[in-house]
Design a protein around this motif. Structure first.
Motif, PDB file in Angstrom:
ATOM      1  N   ARG A   1      73.210  13.842  27.833  1.00  0.00           N
ATOM      2  CA  ARG A   1      73.080  14.598  28.712  1.00  0.00           C
ATOM      3  C   ARG A   1      71.901  15.695  28.519  1.00  0.00           C
ATOM      4  O   ARG A   1      70.834  16.214  29.680  1.00  0.00           O
TER       5      ARG A   1
ATOM      6  N   ILE B   1      69.630  15.632  32.425  1.00  0.00           N
ATOM      7  CA  ILE B   1      68.665  16.703  32.265  1.00  0.00           C
ATOM      8  C   ILE B   1      67.496  16.959  32.781  1.00  0.00           C
ATOM      9  O   ILE B   1      66.572  17.182  33.229  1.00  0.00           O
TER      10      ILE B   1
ATOM     11  N   SER C   1      65.462  15.368  35.701  1.00  0.00           N
ATOM     12  CA  SER C   1      66.504  15.413  37.126  1.00  0.00           C
ATOM     13  C   SER C   1      65.481  16.837  37.408  1.00  0.00           C
ATOM     14  O   SER C   1      65.386  16.558  38.561  1.00  0.00           O
ATOM     15  N   PHE C   2      63.960  16.635  36.499  1.00  0.00           N
ATOM     16  CA  PHE C   2      63.401  17.366  36.708  1.00  0.00           C
ATOM     17  C   PHE C   2      61.710  16.446  36.971  1.00  0.00           C
ATOM     18  O   PHE C   2      61.724  15.891  35.443  1.00  0.00           O
ATOM     19  N   PRO C   3      60.947  16.659  37.821  1.00  0.00           N
ATOM     20  CA  PRO C   3      60.020  15.852  37.819  1.00  0.00           C
ATOM     21  C   PRO C   3      59.327  15.560  36.773  1.00  0.00           C
ATOM     22  O   PRO C   3      58.634  16.944  35.968  1.00  0.00           O
TER      23      PRO C   3
ATOM     24  N   ILE D   1      55.654  16.224  36.464  1.00  0.00           N
ATOM     25  CA  ILE D   1      54.865  16.691  36.666  1.00  0.00           C
ATOM     26  C   ILE D   1      55.072  18.051  35.774  1.00  0.00           C
ATOM     27  O   ILE D   1      54.183  19.153  35.819  1.00  0.00           O
ATOM     28  N   LEU D   2      55.937  18.588  36.392  1.00  0.00           N
ATOM     29  CA  LEU D   2      57.202  19.850  36.971  1.00  0.00           C
ATOM     30  C   LEU D   2      56.909  20.013  34.881  1.00  0.00           C
ATOM     31  O   LEU D   2      56.329  21.323  34.540  1.00  0.00           O
TER      32      LEU D   2
ATOM     33  N   LEU E   1      53.378  20.749  33.339  1.00  0.00           N
ATOM     34  CA  LEU E   1      52.682  21.835  33.709  1.00  0.00           C
ATOM     35  C   LEU E   1      53.344  22.759  33.076  1.00  0.00           C
ATOM     36  O   LEU E   1      52.578  23.735  32.818  1.00  0.00           O
ATOM     37  N   ILE E   2      54.654  22.794  32.830  1.00  0.00           N
ATOM     38  CA  ILE E   2      55.359  24.068  32.256  1.00  0.00           C
ATOM     39  C   ILE E   2      55.173  24.273  30.731  1.00  0.00           C
ATOM     40  O   ILE E   2      54.453  25.249  30.815  1.00  0.00           O
TER      41      ILE E   2
ATOM     42  N   ALA F   1      51.672  24.845  30.783  1.00  0.00           N
ATOM     43  CA  ALA F   1      51.894  26.859  30.749  1.00  0.00           C
ATOM     44  C   ALA F   1      52.130  27.351  29.509  1.00  0.00           C
ATOM     45  O   ALA F   1      50.780  28.629  29.158  1.00  0.00           O
ATOM     46  N   VAL F   2      52.453  26.881  28.533  1.00  0.00           N
ATOM     47  CA  VAL F   2      53.472  27.629  27.714  1.00  0.00           C
ATOM     48  C   VAL F   2      52.512  27.699  26.246  1.00  0.00           C
ATOM     49  O   VAL F   2      51.939  28.644  26.143  1.00  0.00           O
ATOM     50  N   LEU F   3      52.025  26.175  26.136  1.00  0.00           N
ATOM     51  CA  LEU F   3      51.282  25.955  24.486  1.00  0.00           C
ATOM     52  C   LEU F   3      49.711  26.071  24.914  1.00  0.00           C
ATOM     53  O   LEU F   3      49.252  25.620  24.156  1.00  0.00           O
TER      54      LEU F   3
ATOM     55  N   THR G   1      45.623  13.175  35.838  1.00  0.00           N
ATOM     56  CA  THR G   1      46.049  14.191  37.343  1.00  0.00           C
ATOM     57  C   THR G   1      45.957  15.874  36.074  1.00  0.00           C
ATOM     58  O   THR G   1      45.356  17.064  36.904  1.00  0.00           O
TER      59      THR G   1
ATOM     60  N   LEU H   1      43.540  18.055  37.400  1.00  0.00           N
ATOM     61  CA  LEU H   1      43.976  20.154  37.436  1.00  0.00           C
ATOM     62  C   LEU H   1      43.350  21.249  36.425  1.00  0.00           C
ATOM     63  O   LEU H   1      43.490  22.441  36.597  1.00  0.00           O
TER      64      LEU H   1
ATOM     65  N   ILE I   1      44.199  21.784  33.325  1.00  0.00           N
ATOM     66  CA  ILE I   1      45.083  22.027  32.330  1.00  0.00           C
ATOM     67  C   ILE I   1      46.139  20.968  31.603  1.00  0.00           C
ATOM     68  O   ILE I   1      46.225  21.402  30.735  1.00  0.00           O
TER      69      ILE I   1
END
Lengths: 307, 325
Positions: free
Chosen positions: A142, A146, A149-151, A153-154, A157-158, A161-163, A242, A246, A248
């Motif tokens: 599972r 899950i 189901s998210f790309p 790069i996303l 990126l997340i 952004a947090v770390l 990539t 960007l 980051i």
């Protein structure tokens, strides 16, 4: 196909004459000339990256060797000191060829490093899911579903952004993105292998879980894992480039190919293409050759395609 | 059916909960929330106000509830850079991103289906081989680098198209879009082409595979035997059949196009959500980052839920397999 002998009503297939499996593997791989060329190119890239300090014409990060007056020279130009910039120079007067060789080192290093860690985590999770089944399997798969189901790069990126920025952090992000692919692959293969007689035989001998998992199941799950790993290393290198482009990904102290390309972005508008162009070509050749090798490996290692 | 939908909705809510918890932990536990929600040059009074507003003196679980309540009510803090509510800022940029993603999808389909059909119809021809080699390149080329090269060739060297930004917009059916003006169209063309490249390769491969498979089917032989022209068989009968997998995959890929728009928007300075998040990360404009994370994660969970439910309606096997698991 070997001849079938019938004995007491049971079909007995005599074992095929022993053939060195590695030799057959090499012969089958060499059937595609394109893949062999890609492998040679890839080997050259790896050697060039490893030997960068020895073969690059200049140490691009030794400020004593740089002259700002040599900045943004086109490919083939000569500096006042008689040094030829075969691929041009960047705004700091840095030789692009040397910068690319050093950049390859970082790009390949980060890509391979993250792939190795992701393989370890993904394989462990996939094997556990397939071998123990039940709730552990449901839970692990599972999470994998899950996450996939998210790309990619996303997710990266997340996380970044947090770390925040840093070499360790980008490796964490790349591993997080990749482990699920390995887990899914290994689970799929291991589920098939688990039902085979040799696993049952090992169980009958009362061997421990660990021994069956790592000595019996794992070696038989390797071929598809190798294929996925090849493709994923290419993905990891592209994703790192990539993210670094960007701004980051890797910090400026670790100038990977992505950062070199980003550095040339602002000079692009004034027609100084080489600062971005050549690192991109190096990145492209690396990714394409890994993908071509991976494609051929998939064909060779896929038992369904075996004649 | 109902049971399946309920289970999927429950799972989505669970994922949303876990994600919000992760974002919360990421922002509140790892970082210092005062530093995150207060600009560096804020005075003591502003600091005290924020600490009270965030309830930082309360226990952690109460803080989380407060965070969720604020998020549900649409209060995700104010951007330091724009001094506007973060949520509004993102929603304001969303149409530009959707417009770009939509145009990219149209380009991928409009070019990919004919090319793929040709490659599948005459797989041995030179043109077909060139198309397939091109699609391998499309998979391997890093998007951001292709974007740079497009700018270099079409904007800098040839000077045909503008390199960056969004052109003039006009209102069509109440929606501000740059697709309605020539200036806007010329601005959207390069970024959309850049974003479309990866999906274009995918559509080419799917169409080619479908074409090759369908051309061997009996219904094609029958239609030919009946005396229909090849043209009619390919463009009416075969095309209908290969559209099914293409439509499904394209639907699934829409979300990833929106996610990858981050890269294209940065290269072409396209004023969408993606450019906003990268600028915000570089400016440490954290309220916007938090808002972006929550919005995109919610968006993806909803997309996945809709796709799952649609799939189970179209293909009952998916539903059955899930019920057994």
């Amino acid at each position: 196909m070997a001849t079938v002998i019938e004995r007491d009503g049971i079909e007995v297939v005599p074992a095929a004459p022993a053939e060195a499996p590695f030799r057959r593997f090499v012969a089958e791989f060499a059937e595609s000339r394109l893949a062999v060329v890609a492998l040679v190119v890839l080997a050259m890239i790896i050697v060039a990256a490893l030997a960068a300090p020895l073969i690059s014409p200049q140490d691009p990060y030794d400020l004593n060797q740089l002259d700002i007056l040599d900045g943004r020279l086109p490919p083939g130009a000569e500096s006042a000191a008689g040094f030829t910039f075969w691929l041009g120079s960047d705004d700091q007067g840095r030789d692009m060829l040397s910068a690319i060789l050093y950049g390859l080192r970082i790009s390949l290093g980060v890509g391979v490093m993250s792939a190795v860690i992701a393989v370890l985590i993904g394989t462990a999770a996939g094997l556990a899911a397939a071998y123990f089944g039940g709730r552990i399997d449901t839970l692990i798969m599972r999470i994998v579903d899950i996450q996939l189901s998210f790309p990619a790069i996303l997710v990266a990126l997340i996380l970044l952004a947090v770390l925040g920025q840093g070499t360790g952090k980008i490796i964490v992000a790349l591993v997080t993105v990749q482990w699920a692919y390995y887990a899914r692959t290994v689970r799929g293969t291991a589920l098939v292998e688990r039902g085979k007689e040799y696993v049952e035989a090992a169980r009958c001998l009362a061997l421990g879980h660990g021994r069956i998992l790592f000595r019996h199941l794992l070696p038989n799950c390797l071929p598809p894992l190798i294929v996925v790993a090849t493709v994923q290393v290419a993905h990891a290198i592209a994703l790192e480039a990539t993210l670094s482009f960007l701004g980051i990904g890797l910090p400026i102290t670790e100038p990977s190919l992505g950062l070199l390309i980003a550095n040339g972005y602002e000079y692009m508008m004034s027609g100084k293409y080489w600062i971005s162009f050549f690192p991109g070509v190096a990145l492209l050749i690396t990714i394409v050759s890994i993908n071509l090798v991976g494609d051929q490996l998939r064909d060779v290692l896929n038992p369904r395609l075996r004649k | 059916m109902t049971v399946f939908i309920i289970r999927r909705v429950m799972q989505s809510i669970l994922v949303l909960f876990v994600m919000s918890l992760l974002v919360f932990v990421g922002v509140y536990a790892i970082g210092n929330p005062v530093e995150i929600f207060v600009a560096a040059d804020a005075d003591q009074a502003e600091r005290a106000r924020v600490i009270a507003a965030l309830g930082l003196d309360k226990p952690l679980w109460e803080q989380y509830l407060l965070f969720i309540r604020n998020a549900v009510m649409g209060d995700l803090g104010k951007s330091f850079v724009f001094n506007q509510p973060a949520l509004g800022l993102i929603l304001q940029r969303m149409p530009a991103t959707l417009e770009l993603a939509f145009t990219a999808m149209v380009i991928a389909l409009a070019l990919g289906i004919p090319l793929g059909m040709y490659a599948g119809f005459r797989p041995q021809s030179r043109i077909a081989k060139a198309i397939m080699a091109g699609s391998i390149l499309g998979f391997s080329l890093p998007t951001f680098w292709v974007g740079l090269m497009l700018i270099m060739v079409f904007a800098v060297e040839l000077g045909w198209l503008p390199s960056t930004g969004r052109g003039a917009t006009a209102e069509v059916f109440g929606i501000e879009t740059s697709l309605a003006t020539w200036d806007g169209l010329s601005h959207v063309l390069l970024p959309a082409l850049n974003l479309a490249l990866f999906k274009l390769s995918l559509v080419i491969r799917l169409t080619r595979a479908g074409m090759r498979e369908n051309m061997l089917m009996d219904y094609v032989k029958f239609a030919r035997a009946k005396g229909l022209t090849m043209r009619r068989v390919v463009f009416v009968h075969v095309l209908k059949n290969i559209m099914i997998p293409i439509v499904t995959v394209v639907g699934l890929e829409l979300g990833s196009v929106i996610a990858f728009a981050v890269v294209t928007e940065t290269v072409f300075a396209w004023p969408g959500m993606g450019k906003l998040i990268i600028d915000s990360i570089n400016n440490l404009d954290r309220p916007v980052i938090v808002a972006y994370m929550l919005i995109t994660v919610t968006m993806f969970i909803v997309i996945n839920l809709v796709v799952d439910v649609l799939y189970s309606v179209l293909d009952p096997r998916v539903r059955l397999a899930d019920m057994k698991g």
